[in-house]
Design an enzyme around this catalytic site. Structure first.
Site, mmCIF file in Angstrom:
data_model
loop_
_atom_site.group_PDB
_atom_site.id
_atom_site.type_symbol
_atom_site.label_atom_id
_atom_site.label_comp_id
_atom_site.label_asym_id
_atom_site.label_seq_id
_atom_site.Cartn_x
_atom_site.Cartn_y
_atom_site.Cartn_z
ATOM 1 N N CYS A 419 46.889 -7.715 17.779
ATOM 2 C CA CYS A 419 46.835 -6.567 16.880
ATOM 3 C C CYS A 419 47.959 -5.581 17.155
ATOM 4 O O CYS A 419 48.286 -4.742 16.310
ATOM 5 C CB CYS A 419 45.478 -5.863 17.001
ATOM 6 S SG CYS A 419 44.148 -6.772 16.184
ATOM 7 N N LYS A 422 50.847 -5.345 14.621
ATOM 8 C CA LYS A 422 50.714 -4.752 13.297
ATOM 9 C C LYS A 422 51.724 -3.626 13.121
ATOM 10 O O LYS A 422 52.096 -2.946 14.081
ATOM 11 C CB LYS A 422 49.297 -4.203 13.104
ATOM 12 C CG LYS A 422 48.208 -5.267 13.062
ATOM 13 C CD LYS A 422 46.838 -4.662 12.918
ATOM 14 C CE LYS A 422 46.633 -4.025 11.571
ATOM 15 N NZ LYS A 422 45.237 -3.579 11.368
ATOM 16 N N ASP A 492 49.551 -20.391 -9.348
ATOM 17 C CA ASP A 492 48.382 -21.259 -9.225
ATOM 18 C C ASP A 492 47.263 -20.815 -10.158
ATOM 19 O O ASP A 492 46.525 -21.650 -10.708
ATOM 20 C CB ASP A 492 47.874 -21.261 -7.784
ATOM 21 C CG ASP A 492 48.766 -22.071 -6.857
ATOM 22 O OD1 ASP A 492 49.436 -23.005 -7.345
ATOM 23 O OD2 ASP A 492 48.816 -21.766 -5.653
#
Length: 755
Positions: A419, A422, A492
């Site tokens: 983390c 980040k 998609d």
């Protein structure tokens, strides 16, 4: 840009692809400054070389001979190339306003945008005359003139306003080309009549009497009507009026008078001269803003005024490069004095030229060949670049960063994983603060009220269609990359007949100083939001982390009616196979990474990648599509095999009908392929008669991985022609029927190729 582990500390931005700036780019390619990020903002991908413009007009050169391809040059320089037009500056916040993208920040700025036609003092000239400057736009206008002259019955009357070297050279080149064209068509009697208007009593007023005398003779021999001392004071469609009251009816009016300046540098607050040109000192530095430099026609060197000529812009390249390097490193600048004496070579349309320097002058065919040799040697420096060095960049250049930046860089050297990787909350908040995601009623919790997760409602009677895509950047423009990444992810959904609902972003940005990280993130997400908002998809959150390079992806949701979801497995024998976009992105961008792709090829490829599949999907649905998929990483053949396997059918591909992007065939013939190509080629076993087409580039491109590629669908034969017409009308100009669906045979290979 070249990969580097050195954080970006300063942004050096170049506006314009003028003669001085191409020298800057080449120099930084040969010797980059670690920690300095170079960005080029230019409205055109090809920079014309003014010295070869007359030869291009006369037909002695092709387009590529006379233009510097900025795309590979920027790639060689390690520069981000922003294909856009600067329209203003915020000098206080050091930001550049652009016509069609978010503001671009800079630490040091250089401007080399050339000049514009000075027509404001002549009533009626705007919109009527054909200006030669800016010369990067003249090629289109010149093509239109040629068409009008050849379509016109009888001789055309052509006027050139401006009798300096540029006007005289232009007239003789235009005359040579048009007379040659008409002669080849058997229309010698329709040779145009030429008029040259000079505001001064003499032609070429800045040249010696010997040069003037030679061109008076040459123009006389060519039958040109010379109107000396006849300043044009009014223009109306098909007519010019001079200050002595004479009026001349003309079919074409070309404008080659003194240059004018773009208004935005002065409007932004830069010191400019009375004509609007940026005032610079002997270091080519703005006299009002020390972090701004200017060169070429747009610059007015206070202590050394010179004519606005390409020869001076070329000579400014070296001192400009030296001072830009010193400016970003915080070193004292070095002044330069432009030459007073210079060689002038003026062509006469045919392979013949006049040379002059100081008091002497010579003329002849040999002078033209001398000029040709000089010009081609100059162009080779920019169009035949040395092999690129892919090594990691060295340590940060000494003196580049200040004390505060050094502290931040030291912290960057010990980045956390997990983390800790980040992007910081404050940086992310600042980046998102300037963005405006679409709001939808079915988004209950999103960026409007951030929480641990988003909450989205699915309307009754609808099914949720979900997909995710992410890839690292393959271009140096984060804004355009953001658009393509969003377009690719939405493909998609469109392929399955769904309407986009929401998107979660998955972004990775290179570690660096906080303001650089914020800027990259803002540019990238701004581009993505442009596509998402237009598609009706609300950005509801995401995850942003640091990484070695820029990457972006999206987890997207769409809504569809259960019985209208398109699948890969619905092909029926007799269906026509329709492809909505051409192939070639993988090979072309592999070539671009090696600085081997022409700029116009990349421009064309980006245009296709930025085109949404939304409208195309609706057309396919309206025409009874039985199955559909989007062509992406597995290439056309890989995705077609998926469809035939799921449908229990075979297929025939007509190779000559498969649309290819400009430059794709040339790239493959040169042996340049995407890194994913070898994996895709393993599916060659699915082709029954592949050995019949050895080394065929069309076959190789069936395996080319596509980014934001088109849709591949099966459509009933009786509706295929109408489907193609509808696609073409909506802008899918390359859409084509590329084959047919066949009943499944007793062989293992489902694909047959034919020409």
């Amino acid at each position: 840009m070249r990969k580097t582990s050195v954080p970006i500390v300063k942004d050096l931005v170049l506006i314009g692809g003028g003669h001085a700036h191409v020298s800057v780019l080449r120099s930084f390619g040969m010797k980059p400054i670690p920690g300095v990020r170079l960005t080029l903002i230019c409205r055109d991908r090809h920079a014309p070389y003014s010295g070869m413009l007359p030869g291009l007009i006369a037909g002695h050169y092709g387009f590529d001979d006379a233009h510097i391809d900025l795309e590979p040059l920027a790639r060689f320089a390690g520069a981000r190339f922003y294909h856009d037009e600067a329209t203003g500056l915020d000098l206080a916040d050091k930001r550049i306003r652009c016509r069609s993208r978010p503001d671009v920040p800079y630490d040091v700025l250089s401007i080399d945008i050339g000049s514009t036609p000075a027509m404001k003092d002549v009533p009626g000239a705007g919109g009527v005359v054909v200006p030669v400057k800016p010369i990067d736009r003249f090629s289109e206008r010149w093509r239109a003139i040629r068409e009008r002259v050849t379509e016109r019955t009888g001789p055309s009357r052509i006027g050139i306003v401006g009798a300096g070297a540029g006007g005289v050279e232009l007239l003789l080149s235009v005359q040579y080309r048009l007379e040659g064209m008409l002669r080849a068509a058997g229309r010698e009697r329709d040779a145009p009549e030429f008029h040259l208007f000079a505001a001064t009593p003499e032609l070429l007023p800045t040249y010696s009497e010997k040069v003037q005398e030679k061109f008076r003779r040459i123009l006389g021999e060519r039958g040109v009507y010379v109107h000396a001392g006849s300043r044009v004071t009014r223009v109306s469609p098909g007519r010019v009026t001079t200050e002595n009251g004479h009026a001349f009816d003309l079919d074409e009016i070309l404008w080659v008078t003194h240059a004018g300046a773009a208004p935005w540098p002065g409007e932004a607050g830069l010191a400019v001269d009375p004509d609007g040109f940026i005032r610079v000192n002997d270091c080519l530095q703005s006299v009002s803003h020390e972090f701004v430099f200017a060169a070429g026609d747009i610059a007015a060197v206070i202590d050394h005024p010179r004519p606005r000529s390409g020869v001076f812009a070329v000579r400014q390249g070296k001192p400009l490069t030296r001072n830009l390097r010193r400016a970003v490193l915080g070193k004292p600048l070095k002044p330069f004095v432009p030459q007073r004496r210079f060689l002038s070579l003026i062509s006469t349309g045919n392979p013949y030229a006049v040379a002059s320097r100081s008091g002497w002058t010579m003329e002849g065919a040999w002078v033209w060949h001398w000029k040709d040799w000089i010009d081609r040697r100059f162009m080779r420096r920019f169009n035949e670049l040395p092999a690129m060095d892919e090594d990691e960049a060295p340590d940060l250049a000494p003196g580049l960063a200040g004390p505060e930046a050094i502290k931040e860089i030291s912290a960057l050297a010990m980045r956390c994983g997990g983390c800790g990787a980040k992007v910081g909350a404050s940086a992310l908040e600042r980046a998102l603060g300037s963005l405006e995601p679409l709001e939808r009623e079915d988004v209950l919790v999103g960026l409007n009220a951030p929480d641990d997760a988003a909450v989205v409602a699915v309307p009754p009677g609808k099914v949720l269609v979900q997909t995710v895509d992410q890839f690292r950047t393959f271009i140096d423009d984060p804004y355009v990359f953001g658009q393509i990444a969003a377009n690719h992810a939405l493909g998609d959904l469109y392929a399955m007949g769904a309407e986009p609902q929401t998107a979660l972003a998955l972004a990775s940005v290179p570690f660096g100083l906080e303001d650089k990280v914020i800027e990259d993130l803002t540019q990238m997400l701004s581009g993505a939001l442009l596509v998402l908002n237009e598609a009706g998809a609300a950005l509801i959150g995401g995850h942003t982390s640091e990484g070695a390079e820029l990457s972006l992806g999206f987890a997207v949701n769409g809504l569809a009616e259960r019985d209208k979801v398109l699948r890969k497995g619905g092909l029926r024998p007799g269906d026509c196979l329709i492809l909505t976009k051409p192939l070639g992105t993988g090979a072309l961008f592999a070539a671009d990474m090696r600085a081997k792709a022409k700029g116009r090829w990349i421009e064309n490829a980006l245009r296709h990648m930025l085109q949404s599949n939304r409208a195309g999907a609706q057309v396919l649905l309206d025409h009874g599509a039985s199955a559909c998929t989007d062509v992406t990483g597995f290439g056309l053949l890989g995705h077609l095999v998926e469809m035939t396997k799921a449908s229990g059918t075979d297929a025939v591909i007509d190779l000559v009908r498969v649309p290819l992007m400009d430059g794709a065939e040339e790239t493959v013939r040169a042996g340049i392929f995407s890194s994913l190509q070898p994996q895709n080629v393993r599916l060659r076993r699915a082709i029954k008669n592949g050995s019949d087409f050895p080394d065929d580039p069309h076959v190789a491109l069936l395996f080319d991985p596509q980014t934001a590629g088109g849709l591949l669908a099966g459509v009933p034969e009786g509706r295929a022609e109408a489907c193609i017409a509808a696609l073409n009308k909506l802008g899918y100009a390359s859409a084509a029927v590329i084959g047919t669906v066949q009943p499944q045979g007793d062989h293992l290979e489902p694909i047959v190729l034919r020409r």
